[in-house]
Design a protein around this motif. Sequence first.
Motif, PDB file in Angstrom:
ATOM      1  N   LEU A  87       5.667 -46.798  69.487  1.00  9.65           N
ATOM      2  CA  LEU A  87       7.190 -47.894  69.872  1.00  9.65           C
ATOM      3  C   LEU A  87       8.088 -46.955  70.898  1.00  9.65           C
ATOM      4  O   LEU A  87       8.740 -47.821  71.724  1.00  9.65           O
ATOM      5  N   LEU A  88       8.677 -46.007  70.431  1.00  7.52           N
ATOM      6  CA  LEU A  88       9.632 -45.512  71.233  1.00  7.52           C
ATOM      7  C   LEU A  88       8.733 -44.319  72.244  1.00  7.52           C
ATOM      8  O   LEU A  88       9.784 -43.911  72.414  1.00  7.52           O
ATOM      9  N   ALA A  89       7.994 -44.558  73.223  1.00  6.87           N
ATOM     10  CA  ALA A  89       7.034 -44.180  73.792  1.00  6.87           C
ATOM     11  C   ALA A  89       8.053 -44.582  74.851  1.00  6.87           C
ATOM     12  O   ALA A  89       8.613 -44.737  76.133  1.00  6.87           O
ATOM     13  N   GLY A  90       8.653 -43.394  76.065  1.00 10.38           N
ATOM     14  CA  GLY A  90       8.548 -43.471  77.144  1.00 10.38           C
ATOM     15  C   GLY A  90      10.631 -43.495  77.447  1.00 10.38           C
ATOM     16  O   GLY A  90      11.710 -42.998  78.189  1.00 10.38           O
ATOM     17  N   ARG A 104      22.712 -43.593  69.774  1.00 10.79           N
ATOM     18  CA  ARG A 104      22.949 -44.704  67.905  1.00 10.79           C
ATOM     19  C   ARG A 104      22.092 -44.941  68.278  1.00 10.79           C
ATOM     20  O   ARG A 104      20.922 -45.365  66.673  1.00 10.79           O
ATOM     21  N   ARG A 105      21.145 -46.334  68.883  1.00 10.66           N
ATOM     22  CA  ARG A 105      20.065 -47.187  68.553  1.00 10.66           C
ATOM     23  C   ARG A 105      19.236 -46.466  68.680  1.00 10.66           C
ATOM     24  O   ARG A 105      17.706 -46.952  67.641  1.00 10.66           O
ATOM     25  N   ARG A 106      19.056 -45.235  69.293  1.00 16.24           N
ATOM     26  CA  ARG A 106      17.971 -44.750  69.748  1.00 16.24           C
ATOM     27  C   ARG A 106      17.649 -43.731  68.287  1.00 16.24           C
ATOM     28  O   ARG A 106      16.228 -43.428  67.708  1.00 16.24           O
ATOM     29  N   SER A 107      18.448 -43.628  67.749  1.00 11.46           N
ATOM     30  CA  SER A 107      18.216 -42.756  66.370  1.00 11.46           C
ATOM     31  C   SER A 107      17.967 -43.552  65.517  1.00 11.46           C
ATOM     32  O   SER A 107      17.325 -43.404  64.151  1.00 11.46           O
ATOM     33  N   LEU A 108      18.871 -44.770  64.824  1.00 14.75           N
ATOM     34  CA  LEU A 108      18.280 -45.973  64.091  1.00 14.75           C
ATOM     35  C   LEU A 108      16.768 -46.281  64.380  1.00 14.75           C
ATOM     36  O   LEU A 108      15.982 -46.373  62.825  1.00 14.75           O
ATOM     37  N   ALA A 109      16.373 -46.552  65.718  1.00 16.08           N
ATOM     38  CA  ALA A 109      15.003 -47.063  65.558  1.00 16.08           C
ATOM     39  C   ALA A 109      13.929 -45.921  64.968  1.00 16.08           C
ATOM     40  O   ALA A 109      12.886 -46.208  64.471  1.00 16.08           O
ATOM     41  N   ASP A 110      13.981 -44.483  65.577  1.00 13.72           N
ATOM     42  CA  ASP A 110      13.541 -43.261  64.977  1.00 13.72           C
ATOM     43  C   ASP A 110      13.392 -43.041  64.070  1.00 13.72           C
ATOM     44  O   ASP A 110      12.468 -42.768  63.746  1.00 13.72           O
ATOM     45  N   THR A 111      14.806 -43.289  63.060  1.00 11.23           N
ATOM     46  CA  THR A 111      14.733 -43.415  61.432  1.00 11.23           C
ATOM     47  C   THR A 111      13.162 -44.657  60.794  1.00 11.23           C
ATOM     48  O   THR A 111      13.004 -44.386  59.980  1.00 11.23           O
ATOM     49  N   ALA A 127      13.708 -50.812  68.686  1.00 13.54           N
ATOM     50  CA  ALA A 127      13.073 -50.679  69.218  1.00 13.54           C
ATOM     51  C   ALA A 127      13.293 -50.857  70.558  1.00 13.54           C
ATOM     52  O   ALA A 127      14.241 -50.175  71.659  1.00 13.54           O
ATOM     53  N   GLU A 128      13.969 -52.348  70.664  1.00 11.89           N
ATOM     54  CA  GLU A 128      13.545 -52.731  71.757  1.00 11.89           C
ATOM     55  C   GLU A 128      15.380 -52.665  72.436  1.00 11.89           C
ATOM     56  O   GLU A 128      15.151 -53.233  73.349  1.00 11.89           O
ATOM     57  N   ASP A 129      15.900 -53.256  70.829  1.00  6.48           N
ATOM     58  CA  ASP A 129      17.268 -52.966  71.560  1.00  6.48           C
ATOM     59  C   ASP A 129      17.979 -51.936  72.353  1.00  6.48           C
ATOM     60  O   ASP A 129      18.534 -51.103  72.788  1.00  6.48           O
ATOM     61  N   ALA A 130      17.282 -50.587  71.638  1.00  3.18           N
ATOM     62  CA  ALA A 130      17.077 -48.839  71.950  1.00  3.18           C
ATOM     63  C   ALA A 130      16.931 -49.141  73.381  1.00  3.18           C
ATOM     64  O   ALA A 130      17.578 -48.432  74.194  1.00  3.18           O
ATOM     65  N   ARG A 131      15.536 -49.448  73.761  1.00  2.00           N
ATOM     66  CA  ARG A 131      15.195 -49.125  75.132  1.00  2.00           C
ATOM     67  C   ARG A 131      16.363 -50.424  76.068  1.00  2.00           C
ATOM     68  O   ARG A 131      16.570 -50.197  77.099  1.00  2.00           O
ATOM     69  N   LEU A 132      16.588 -51.504  75.783  1.00  2.63           N
ATOM     70  CA  LEU A 132      17.754 -52.166  76.011  1.00  2.63           C
ATOM     71  C   LEU A 132      18.992 -51.360  76.889  1.00  2.63           C
ATOM     72  O   LEU A 132      19.498 -51.345  77.742  1.00  2.63           O
ATOM     73  N   GLY A 133      19.292 -50.503  75.366  1.00  2.00           N
ATOM     74  CA  GLY A 133      20.446 -50.166  75.733  1.00  2.00           C
ATOM     75  C   GLY A 133      20.251 -48.678  76.505  1.00  2.00           C
ATOM     76  O   GLY A 133      21.478 -49.373  76.611  1.00  2.00           O
TER      77      GLY A 133
END
Length: 243
Positions: free
Chosen positions: A238-241, A210-217, A194-200
């Motif tokens: 964790l993925l809020a926002g 892709r990062r967002r999809s991995l975190a959601d899965t 989730a933090e990696d997706a937020r950073l991206g």
Amino acid sequence: MIRAILSLVLAGALVAAEAPGRDPLPRTAPAVPDAVPAQALTQDDDLRRRLEDRLRRLDQDISTRIRAGGRPMALVVQDQRLERPRRDRDRAARDLAEALAESAATARRPADILDGADPRRHAVQMPPIAAGNRLQIAECFRELVAAAAVDGTADAAIAADLAAGKEALAAADPAVLTPGELVRAAYLDLWFLAEDARLGQRQGAPDYPRRRSLADTARQAFLTRHPDSDLAPAAAALLAGLP
């Protein structure tokens, strides 16, 4: 009759008087020793005699001191070739004394559960301990990243901490983790994604989807496997926002 007897006695006496005398029987008597002066000792004989006397006195001293509970007297030999062996002997004696003192101190310490364990026990104990330590390391990196978001740490430092946290988590063997540690490991994996997706998303990275999809899965998998966990509400948010 009497005259005949007297005649025989007289005749025997005359015969005995005419017979030659015989030597007396021999008698055994010790001979007087000859007064021969003792020969003077040679130099080798004198040295041998003094050495034997020295050894005899040393043996007596050793026996006396051992019986009295002491130590034999030391022999001092002045020879330069013996200096190095003496130093080595003294050093070995000091090392032995230190080792004995350390061993005695160790024996007085409370026994550790890992002390004295055989290799088979170590082989069973070490993997769970190592995996738990890796999990703790990953938790430390999670705290660093969480604090960095508040402190304004550069994105490069956050990315490095995220990578280190993921590496530590991957090194924790799930086969030896306890059930509670497995739940914690799954949550940390989700948190790092989730933090990696937020950073991206913050950097506008091309691979953000892709990062967002991995975190959601990972979020869906956690909520499905551990719906009753105390970490489930935090995982859901964790993925809020994130778009």
